[in-house]
Design a protein around this motif. Sequence first.
Motif, PDB file in Angstrom:
ATOM      1  N   ALA A 288       0.806  -1.216   0.000  1.00 62.18           N
ATOM      2  CA  ALA A 288       0.000   0.000   0.000  1.00 62.18           C
ATOM      3  C   ALA A 288       0.838   1.265   0.000  1.00 62.18           C
ATOM      4  O   ALA A 288       1.944   1.302   0.529  1.00 62.18           O
ATOM      5  CB  ALA A 288      -0.931   0.003   1.206  1.00 62.18           C
ATOM      6  N   HIS A 289       0.292   2.311  -0.601  1.00 65.17           N
ATOM      7  CA  HIS A 289       0.861   3.651  -0.503  1.00 65.17           C
ATOM      8  C   HIS A 289       0.189   4.413   0.641  1.00 65.17           C
ATOM      9  O   HIS A 289       0.838   5.162   1.365  1.00 65.17           O
ATOM     10  CB  HIS A 289       0.643   4.430  -1.807  1.00 65.17           C
ATOM     11  N   ILE A 290      -1.131   4.194   0.773  1.00 66.07           N
ATOM     12  CA  ILE A 290      -1.931   4.869   1.794  1.00 66.07           C
ATOM     13  C   ILE A 290      -2.559   3.823   2.706  1.00 66.07           C
ATOM     14  O   ILE A 290      -3.093   2.814   2.230  1.00 66.07           O
ATOM     15  CB  ILE A 290      -3.045   5.723   1.149  1.00 66.07           C
ATOM     16  N   VAL A 291      -2.500   4.059   4.017  1.00 64.44           N
ATOM     17  CA  VAL A 291      -3.120   3.172   5.000  1.00 64.44           C
ATOM     18  C   VAL A 291      -4.162   3.959   5.790  1.00 64.44           C
ATOM     19  O   VAL A 291      -3.857   5.024   6.333  1.00 64.44           O
ATOM     20  CB  VAL A 291      -2.065   2.580   5.964  1.00 64.44           C
ATOM     21  N   LEU A 292      -5.381   3.442   5.843  1.00 65.80           N
ATOM     22  CA  LEU A 292      -6.452   4.066   6.610  1.00 65.80           C
ATOM     23  C   LEU A 292      -6.524   3.390   7.982  1.00 65.80           C
ATOM     24  O   LEU A 292      -6.796   2.194   8.071  1.00 65.80           O
ATOM     25  CB  LEU A 292      -7.784   3.930   5.874  1.00 65.80           C
ATOM     26  N   ASP A 293      -6.291   4.159   9.035  1.00 68.05           N
ATOM     27  CA  ASP A 293      -6.159   3.576  10.369  1.00 68.05           C
ATOM     28  C   ASP A 293      -7.373   3.835  11.260  1.00 68.05           C
ATOM     29  O   ASP A 293      -8.124   2.933  11.562  1.00 68.05           O
ATOM     30  CB  ASP A 293      -4.887   4.120  11.025  1.00 68.05           C
ATOM     31  N   GLN A 294      -7.567   5.068  11.727  1.00 66.90           N
ATOM     32  CA  GLN A 294      -8.693   5.362  12.598  1.00 66.90           C
ATOM     33  C   GLN A 294      -9.004   6.859  12.585  1.00 66.90           C
ATOM     34  O   GLN A 294      -8.169   7.676  12.215  1.00 66.90           O
ATOM     35  CB  GLN A 294      -8.408   4.900  14.028  1.00 66.90           C
ATOM     36  N   VAL A 295     -10.225   7.202  13.029  1.00 67.76           N
ATOM     37  CA  VAL A 295     -10.627   8.612  13.004  1.00 67.76           C
ATOM     38  C   VAL A 295     -10.848   9.211  14.391  1.00 67.76           C
ATOM     39  O   VAL A 295     -10.725  10.423  14.571  1.00 67.76           O
ATOM     40  CB  VAL A 295     -11.916   8.826  12.168  1.00 67.76           C
ATOM     41  N   TYR A 296     -11.177   8.371  15.382  1.00 63.91           N
ATOM     42  CA  TYR A 296     -11.514   8.907  16.705  1.00 63.91           C
ATOM     43  C   TYR A 296     -10.308   8.963  17.635  1.00 63.91           C
ATOM     44  O   TYR A 296     -10.356   8.492  18.768  1.00 63.91           O
ATOM     45  CB  TYR A 296     -12.609   8.048  17.350  1.00 63.91           C
ATOM     46  N   SER A 297      -9.211   9.551  17.192  1.00 65.70           N
ATOM     47  CA  SER A 297      -8.026   9.625  18.033  1.00 65.70           C
ATOM     48  C   SER A 297      -7.272  10.929  17.781  1.00 65.70           C
ATOM     49  O   SER A 297      -7.406  11.542  16.726  1.00 65.70           O
ATOM     50  CB  SER A 297      -7.102   8.433  17.772  1.00 65.70           C
ATOM     51  N   PHE A 298      -6.475  11.317  18.766  1.00 70.94           N
ATOM     52  CA  PHE A 298      -5.655  12.521  18.666  1.00 70.94           C
ATOM     53  C   PHE A 298      -4.236  12.177  18.229  1.00 70.94           C
ATOM     54  O   PHE A 298      -3.495  13.026  17.759  1.00 70.94           O
ATOM     55  CB  PHE A 298      -5.600  13.228  20.029  1.00 70.94           C
ATOM     56  N   ASP A 299      -3.847  10.936  18.418  1.00 68.49           N
ATOM     57  CA  ASP A 299      -2.473  10.473  18.203  1.00 68.49           C
ATOM     58  C   ASP A 299      -2.535   9.151  17.460  1.00 68.49           C
ATOM     59  O   ASP A 299      -3.613   8.592  17.241  1.00 68.49           O
ATOM     60  CB  ASP A 299      -1.800  10.309  19.572  1.00 68.49           C
ATOM     61  N   GLN A 300      -1.383   8.627  17.092  1.00 67.78           N
ATOM     62  CA  GLN A 300      -1.336   7.374  16.342  1.00 67.78           C
ATOM     63  C   GLN A 300      -1.261   6.153  17.270  1.00 67.78           C
ATOM     64  O   GLN A 300      -0.532   6.170  18.258  1.00 67.78           O
ATOM     65  CB  GLN A 300      -0.119   7.337  15.414  1.00 67.78           C
ATOM     66  N   GLY A 301      -1.995   5.128  16.902  1.00 65.38           N
ATOM     67  CA  GLY A 301      -1.865   3.851  17.573  1.00 65.38           C
ATOM     68  C   GLY A 301      -0.689   3.093  16.990  1.00 65.38           C
ATOM     69  O   GLY A 301       0.007   3.567  16.080  1.00 65.38           O
ATOM     70  N   TYR A 302      -0.466   1.877  17.493  1.00 60.19           N
ATOM     71  CA  TYR A 302       0.732   1.131  17.109  1.00 60.19           C
ATOM     72  C   TYR A 302       0.750   0.723  15.640  1.00 60.19           C
ATOM     73  O   TYR A 302       1.787   0.799  14.975  1.00 60.19           O
ATOM     74  CB  TYR A 302       0.889  -0.105  18.004  1.00 60.19           C
ATOM     75  N   ALA A 304      -0.575   2.265  13.150  1.00 62.09           N
ATOM     76  CA  ALA A 304      -0.276   3.461  12.348  1.00 62.09           C
ATOM     77  C   ALA A 304       1.211   3.776  12.391  1.00 62.09           C
ATOM     78  O   ALA A 304       1.818   4.104  11.364  1.00 62.09           O
ATOM     79  CB  ALA A 304      -1.081   4.648  12.862  1.00 62.09           C
ATOM     80  N   LEU A 305       1.813   3.678  13.556  1.00 60.79           N
ATOM     81  CA  LEU A 305       3.239   3.986  13.696  1.00 60.79           C
ATOM     82  C   LEU A 305       4.109   3.020  12.894  1.00 60.79           C
ATOM     83  O   LEU A 305       5.088   3.432  12.262  1.00 60.79           O
ATOM     84  CB  LEU A 305       3.641   3.951  15.177  1.00 60.79           C
ATOM     85  N   GLU A 306       3.763   1.749  12.923  1.00 60.88           N
ATOM     86  CA  GLU A 306       4.541   0.780  12.140  1.00 60.88           C
ATOM     87  C   GLU A 306       4.371   1.036  10.642  1.00 60.88           C
ATOM     88  O   GLU A 306       5.327   0.885   9.869  1.00 60.88           O
ATOM     89  CB  GLU A 306       4.126  -0.648  12.502  1.00 60.88           C
ATOM     90  N   ALA A 307       3.169   1.422  10.241  1.00 59.43           N
ATOM     91  CA  ALA A 307       2.944   1.755   8.831  1.00 59.43           C
ATOM     92  C   ALA A 307       3.767   2.979   8.436  1.00 59.43           C
ATOM     93  O   ALA A 307       4.364   3.032   7.348  1.00 59.43           O
ATOM     94  CB  ALA A 307       1.463   2.004   8.578  1.00 59.43           C
ATOM     95  N   MET A 308       3.816   3.969   9.317  1.00 58.24           N
ATOM     96  CA  MET A 308       4.606   5.175   9.060  1.00 58.24           C
ATOM     97  C   MET A 308       6.093   4.829   8.987  1.00 58.24           C
ATOM     98  O   MET A 308       6.837   5.405   8.183  1.00 58.24           O
ATOM     99  CB  MET A 308       4.339   6.213  10.149  1.00 58.24           C
ATOM    100  N   ALA A 309       6.533   3.901   9.812  1.00 57.04           N
ATOM    101  CA  ALA A 309       7.935   3.470   9.785  1.00 57.04           C
ATOM    102  C   ALA A 309       8.293   2.837   8.450  1.00 57.04           C
ATOM    103  O   ALA A 309       9.420   2.949   7.974  1.00 57.04           O
ATOM    104  CB  ALA A 309       8.217   2.498  10.931  1.00 57.04           C
ATOM    105  N   LYS A 310       7.322   2.173   7.842  1.00 57.51           N
ATOM    106  CA  LYS A 310       7.547   1.574   6.523  1.00 57.51           C
ATOM    107  C   LYS A 310       7.498   2.622   5.414  1.00 57.51           C
ATOM    108  O   LYS A 310       7.812   2.327   4.271  1.00 57.51           O
ATOM    109  CB  LYS A 310       6.489   0.499   6.251  1.00 57.51           C
ATOM    110  N   GLY A 311       7.026   3.831   5.777  1.00 55.08           N
ATOM    111  CA  GLY A 311       6.933   4.887   4.789  1.00 55.08           C
ATOM    112  C   GLY A 311       5.562   5.032   4.176  1.00 55.08           C
ATOM    113  O   GLY A 311       5.406   5.653   3.119  1.00 55.08           O
ATOM    114  N   LYS A 312       4.551   4.473   4.840  1.00 55.33           N
ATOM    115  CA  LYS A 312       3.184   4.618   4.341  1.00 55.33           C
ATOM    116  C   LYS A 312       2.627   5.990   4.722  1.00 55.33           C
ATOM    117  O   LYS A 312       3.025   6.579   5.726  1.00 55.33           O
ATOM    118  CB  LYS A 312       2.277   3.532   4.929  1.00 55.33           C
ATOM    119  N   VAL A 313       1.693   6.474   3.931  1.00 49.38           N
ATOM    120  CA  VAL A 313       0.982   7.700   4.253  1.00 49.38           C
ATOM    121  C   VAL A 313      -0.287   7.272   4.990  1.00 49.38           C
ATOM    122  O   VAL A 313      -1.153   6.614   4.413  1.00 49.38           O
ATOM    123  CB  VAL A 313       0.641   8.506   2.989  1.00 49.38           C
TER     124      VAL A 313
END
Length: 392
Positions: A288-302, A304-313
């Motif tokens: 994936a280029h884009i990962v849809l994680d969650q909407v009801y949060s102020f910060d990233q869950g785990y 999302a962070l691992e996806a960001m580490a891989k370079g996902k948007v």
Amino acid sequence: MKSKGIKISMKILLIGEFSRLHNSLKEGLQQLGHEVVLVGNGDLFKKFPVDINLSVKVFNNPILLFFRKGIHKLTKFDIADFEVAYKFKKALKQLHNFDVVQLINEDALSIHPKLQILLLRKLITQNKNLFLMSCGDDYSNISYYLKEKETYSILTPYLNNTALKKQFYYCLKYVSPTYKKLHDFIYKHSCGVIASDIDYHIPLKNNKAYLGLIPNPINTDKIVFHPLEIENKIHIFHGINTLSQVKKGSVFFEESLEIIQKKHPNKVAIHTTHNLPYKQYIDVYNQAHIVLDQVYSFDQGYNALEAMAKGKVVFTGAEKEWLDFYNLKENTIAINALPKASQVIKNLEWLIENPNKLVEISNNARAFIEKEHNYITIAKKYLQVWEENSKD
């Protein structure tokens, strides 16, 4: 209490694993020369590695599972809790003389509070310092978000429609009398509580037991960054966990993807999965280029962070409170996903029409994880907080 200086080698016991947080923390601590034991049940279908496995096996036998479900339907009590309790009690014989014991959550053993209190009481008597994490639902954050002091929270769907009460049972149970007793017991016997992200930090800000926020540790040595290459279509991934899809706002992503697919069929490829084991989940979103994680949060869950580490948007929590905490600008590291399909669609179309932004945010995301979430750096922060707040 002033810092005493971190010991050369400590014995550390980590209890509970819901996201891979404790695994990454363990790896960071081991890199620093400390002895670490991780106890947990692997978190159901995710099957995270643990040193002492408390997962249910006997009561998952088809015959016993039938009776287990029947008893739970009638009494709301899971008889498999006795199997977990037995395994933990047996493990207690080797769980002693640790310098630090940390619970990942108030419900770290995922069994009835009365059983947990009995077992934790024994654990506390044979170890030195107990610390608690606010990571996931607990009494403090659920009772806080029920008061609707913030614009939204994981409880927003329930607060907007109390007919969803059954689906929010696992959230609301934390404010029941039995779980309140567990909360009080742990707070009474612990050295303090540590938040893992902004969503848990906000409810604890005025709590005397609060020791501060330590970001989630991510093992960037194990997660390979692949620069985004966009050849034909932009791949969008939405991994759904049916147990948490309502409180994560999956409906807004599903509605958005349906519209995006119709409007841009030649520009996007959409991948939606349900309840995949951790390893399979990672394999799917790797493309994936884009990962849809969650909407009801102020910060990233785990995830999302691992996806960001891989370079996902990643479309996830990236609210002003998070931007201010890390001194960031909007839409440069992650996309703040709000509970509005129109807003999700707007941001998706912005990226579809500006693929260069995908590459830019991807690179920024990896750099952010390396700077703010590196597992060794985070392990050092835990060691400092433990040392400064230990009882001896």
